[in-house]
Design a protein around this motif. Structure first.
Motif, PDB file in Angstrom:
ATOM      1  N   VAL A  41       0.821  -1.203   0.000  1.00 39.91           N
ATOM      2  CA  VAL A  41       0.000   0.000   0.000  1.00 39.91           C
ATOM      3  C   VAL A  41       0.864   1.266   0.000  1.00 39.91           C
ATOM      4  CG1 VAL A  41      -1.748   1.279   1.315  1.00 39.91           C
ATOM      5  CG2 VAL A  41      -1.949  -1.190   1.049  1.00 39.91           C
ATOM      6  N   ALA A  42       2.034   1.222   0.627  1.00 45.00           N
ATOM      7  CA  ALA A  42       2.922   2.390   0.670  1.00 45.00           C
ATOM      8  C   ALA A  42       3.360   2.838  -0.721  1.00 45.00           C
ATOM      9  CB  ALA A  42       4.145   2.085   1.532  1.00 45.00           C
ATOM     10  N   HIS A  43       3.329   1.940  -1.692  1.00 44.74           N
ATOM     11  CA  HIS A  43       3.733   2.304  -3.046  1.00 44.74           C
ATOM     12  C   HIS A  43       2.808   3.346  -3.662  1.00 44.74           C
ATOM     13  CE1 HIS A  43       6.121  -1.675  -3.719  1.00 44.74           C
ATOM     14  NE2 HIS A  43       6.773  -0.814  -2.964  1.00 44.74           N
ATOM     15  N   GLY A  44       1.582   3.447  -3.170  1.00 41.36           N
ATOM     16  CA  GLY A  44       0.655   4.448  -3.701  1.00 41.36           C
ATOM     17  C   GLY A  44       1.236   5.847  -3.604  1.00 41.36           C
ATOM     18  N   GLY A  45       1.822   6.188  -2.469  1.00 39.48           N
ATOM     19  CA  GLY A  45       2.438   7.503  -2.300  1.00 39.48           C
ATOM     20  C   GLY A  45       3.611   7.705  -3.234  1.00 39.48           C
ATOM     21  N   ALA A  59       4.283   0.586 -17.929  1.00 39.76           N
ATOM     22  CA  ALA A  59       5.013  -0.148 -18.966  1.00 39.76           C
ATOM     23  C   ALA A  59       5.041  -1.601 -18.507  1.00 39.76           C
ATOM     24  CB  ALA A  59       6.417   0.413 -19.152  1.00 39.76           C
ATOM     25  N   THR A  60       3.865  -2.231 -18.550  1.00 41.90           N
ATOM     26  CA  THR A  60       3.691  -3.573 -18.007  1.00 41.90           C
ATOM     27  C   THR A  60       2.786  -4.405 -18.899  1.00 41.90           C
ATOM     28  OG1 THR A  60       2.768  -4.816 -16.126  1.00 41.90           O
ATOM     29  CG2 THR A  60       1.810  -2.661 -16.546  1.00 41.90           C
ATOM     30  N   GLY A  61       3.058  -5.692 -18.918  1.00 41.85           N
ATOM     31  CA  GLY A  61       2.194  -6.622 -19.646  1.00 41.85           C
ATOM     32  C   GLY A  61       0.787  -6.702 -19.067  1.00 41.85           C
ATOM     33  N   TRP A  62       0.587  -6.160 -17.872  1.00 41.23           N
ATOM     34  CA  TRP A  62      -0.750  -6.132 -17.274  1.00 41.23           C
ATOM     35  C   TRP A  62      -1.700  -5.260 -18.092  1.00 41.23           C
ATOM     36  CZ3 TRP A  62      -2.527  -6.781 -11.797  1.00 41.23           C
ATOM     37  CH2 TRP A  62      -1.722  -7.662 -11.074  1.00 41.23           C
ATOM     38  N   GLY A  63      -1.180  -4.301 -18.844  1.00 38.13           N
ATOM     39  CA  GLY A  63      -2.022  -3.384 -19.611  1.00 38.13           C
ATOM     40  C   GLY A  63      -3.008  -2.664 -18.699  1.00 38.13           C
ATOM     41  N   GLU A  64      -4.244  -2.534 -19.163  1.00 40.54           N
ATOM     42  CA  GLU A  64      -5.281  -1.827 -18.393  1.00 40.54           C
ATOM     43  C   GLU A  64      -5.606  -2.524 -17.075  1.00 40.54           C
ATOM     44  OE1 GLU A  64      -6.719   1.056 -18.439  1.00 40.54           O
ATOM     45  OE2 GLU A  64      -5.815   1.716 -20.323  1.00 40.54           O
ATOM     46  N   HIS A  65      -5.282  -3.817 -16.961  1.00 36.35           N
ATOM     47  CA  HIS A  65      -5.525  -4.510 -15.683  1.00 36.35           C
ATOM     48  C   HIS A  65      -4.759  -3.846 -14.539  1.00 36.35           C
ATOM     49  CE1 HIS A  65      -7.899  -7.679 -17.393  1.00 36.35           C
ATOM     50  NE2 HIS A  65      -6.916  -8.064 -18.205  1.00 36.35           N
ATOM     51  N   ALA A  66      -3.628  -3.206 -14.861  1.00 32.89           N
ATOM     52  CA  ALA A  66      -2.870  -2.500 -13.811  1.00 32.89           C
ATOM     53  C   ALA A  66      -3.721  -1.387 -13.206  1.00 32.89           C
ATOM     54  CB  ALA A  66      -1.575  -1.940 -14.388  1.00 32.89           C
ATOM     55  N   ASN A  67      -4.467  -0.694 -14.039  1.00 30.07           N
ATOM     56  CA  ASN A  67      -5.358   0.364 -13.551  1.00 30.07           C
ATOM     57  C   ASN A  67      -6.607  -0.202 -12.880  1.00 30.07           C
ATOM     58  OD1 ASN A  67      -3.891   2.651 -14.348  1.00 30.07           O
ATOM     59  ND2 ASN A  67      -4.681   2.514 -16.426  1.00 30.07           N
ATOM     60  N   GLU A  68      -7.162  -1.232 -13.473  1.00 29.75           N
ATOM     61  CA  GLU A  68      -8.448  -1.759 -13.015  1.00 29.75           C
ATOM     62  C   GLU A  68      -8.343  -2.602 -11.753  1.00 29.75           C
ATOM     63  OE1 GLU A  68      -9.469  -3.930 -16.496  1.00 29.75           O
ATOM     64  OE2 GLU A  68      -9.822  -2.122 -17.684  1.00 29.75           O
ATOM     65  N   ARG A  69      -7.276  -3.372 -11.620  1.00 27.51           N
ATOM     66  CA  ARG A  69      -7.177  -4.328 -10.518  1.00 27.51           C
ATOM     67  C   ARG A  69      -6.148  -3.944  -9.466  1.00 27.51           C
ATOM     68  NH1 ARG A  69      -8.003 -10.215 -13.431  1.00 27.51           N
ATOM     69  NH2 ARG A  69      -9.676  -9.526 -14.812  1.00 27.51           N
ATOM     70  N   TYR A  70      -5.050  -3.345  -9.890  1.00 27.27           N
ATOM     71  CA  TYR A  70      -3.931  -3.110  -8.971  1.00 27.27           C
ATOM     72  C   TYR A  70      -4.010  -1.736  -8.304  1.00 27.27           C
ATOM     73  CZ  TYR A  70       0.774  -4.184  -7.247  1.00 27.27           C
ATOM     74  OH  TYR A  70       1.850  -4.476  -6.443  1.00 27.27           O
ATOM     75  N   LEU A  71      -4.152  -0.670  -9.094  1.00 29.15           N
ATOM     76  CA  LEU A  71      -4.106   0.674  -8.537  1.00 29.15           C
ATOM     77  C   LEU A  71      -5.197   0.979  -7.510  1.00 29.15           C
ATOM     78  CD1 LEU A  71      -2.905   3.146 -11.305  1.00 29.15           C
ATOM     79  CD2 LEU A  71      -1.663   2.181  -9.382  1.00 29.15           C
ATOM     80  N   PRO A  72      -6.406   0.442  -7.642  1.00 32.38           N
ATOM     81  CA  PRO A  72      -7.400   0.742  -6.604  1.00 32.38           C
ATOM     82  C   PRO A  72      -6.943   0.337  -5.201  1.00 32.38           C
ATOM     83  CG  PRO A  72      -8.499  -0.146  -8.521  1.00 32.38           C
ATOM     84  CD  PRO A  72      -7.008  -0.290  -8.759  1.00 32.38           C
ATOM     85  N   LEU A  73      -6.118  -0.692  -5.091  1.00 32.75           N
ATOM     86  CA  LEU A  73      -5.613  -1.110  -3.782  1.00 32.75           C
ATOM     87  C   LEU A  73      -4.625  -0.096  -3.216  1.00 32.75           C
ATOM     88  CD1 LEU A  73      -4.982  -4.876  -4.566  1.00 32.75           C
ATOM     89  CD2 LEU A  73      -6.888  -3.888  -3.295  1.00 32.75           C
ATOM     90  N   LEU A  74      -4.052   0.727  -4.078  1.00 31.49           N
ATOM     91  CA  LEU A  74      -3.052   1.707  -3.666  1.00 31.49           C
ATOM     92  C   LEU A  74      -3.625   3.117  -3.599  1.00 31.49           C
ATOM     93  CD1 LEU A  74      -0.033   0.462  -5.821  1.00 31.49           C
ATOM     94  CD2 LEU A  74      -0.807  -0.350  -3.593  1.00 31.49           C
ATOM     95  N   ASP A  75      -4.912   3.252  -3.899  1.00 29.74           N
ATOM     96  CA  ASP A  75      -5.591   4.548  -3.886  1.00 29.74           C
ATOM     97  C   ASP A  75      -4.909   5.539  -4.827  1.00 29.74           C
ATOM     98  OD1 ASP A  75      -7.631   6.292  -3.107  1.00 29.74           O
ATOM     99  OD2 ASP A  75      -6.398   7.175  -1.520  1.00 29.74           O
ATOM    100  N   VAL A  76      -4.676   5.081  -6.057  1.00 29.07           N
ATOM    101  CA  VAL A  76      -4.025   5.894  -7.083  1.00 29.07           C
ATOM    102  C   VAL A  76      -4.933   5.958  -8.300  1.00 29.07           C
ATOM    103  CG1 VAL A  76      -2.014   6.058  -8.623  1.00 29.07           C
ATOM    104  CG2 VAL A  76      -1.721   5.276  -6.273  1.00 29.07           C
ATOM    105  N   GLU A  77      -4.977   7.128  -8.921  1.00 21.98           N
ATOM    106  CA  GLU A  77      -5.766   7.318 -10.142  1.00 21.98           C
ATOM    107  C   GLU A  77      -5.133   6.537 -11.294  1.00 21.98           C
ATOM    108  OE1 GLU A  77      -8.674   9.110 -10.474  1.00 21.98           O
ATOM    109  OE2 GLU A  77      -8.554   9.162  -8.285  1.00 21.98           O
TER     110      GLU A  77
END
Length: 157
Positions: A41-45, A59-77
């Motif tokens: 979670v600290a990575h969000g900051g 720049a990840t093979g996750w593509g849009e999944h990085a925004n949809e699945r990962y970033l919400p856990l870090l509270d990042v737009e």
């Protein structure tokens, strides 16, 4: 000219090669039938700091999944996403897609697998270029973030 900052996910934010889940990280299954991914979670900051310093892209093979699945856990737009070939793809194929996004602007690329092609690309660019190599058994550290922020600050002098 605002620098482009490129951030990988697996091996960087997700230290998949660590033998156990590192302190400060949690695990969650993001893709059915696959191993859990790690997140801190600290990575969000840290991500917000980089986004304030330059134009931050996934720049990840996750593509849009990085925004949809990962970033919400870090509270990042959500961040813009470099479009790579469908996974699995050879890591060298990141280079043309990154080059198309970066153009002639300064660029810092944070990744756990900088290939020969990527290092050649960085060395041959006329624009300032920083490759930040991450150990996938350790993951992203504060020192890595500070290195990029210092590089950006140096560009602005």
């Amino acid at each position: 000219m605002e620098p482009v900052l490129l951030l990988d996910l697996d091996g960087v934010l997700n230290p998949f090669a660590a033998p156990a889940c590192p302190p400060g990280y949690q695990e969650r299954v993001f893709f059915e039938g696959e191993e859990p991914e790690r997140y801190c979670v600290a990575h969000g900051g840290w991500i917000r700091e980089l986004a304030a310093a330059g134009e931050l892209w996934w720049a990840t093979g996750w593509g849009e999944h990085a925004n949809e699945r990962y970033l919400p856990l870090l509270d990042v737009e959500p961040l813009p996403v470099v479009r790579f070939p469908p996974v699995p793809f050879e890591p060298e194929l990141k280079v043309p897609a990154v080059d198309a996004v970066v153009g002639d602007r300064p660029a810092a690329w944070i990744d756990d697998n900088h290939t020969v092609a990527g290092r050649r690309w960085a060395a041959e660019r006329p624009a300032p270029t920083l490759l930040v190599s991450i150990d996938p058994a350790v993951g992203w550290t504060r020192a890595d973030v500070d290195r990029v922020l210092a590089w950006v600050q140096h560009l602005q002098r």
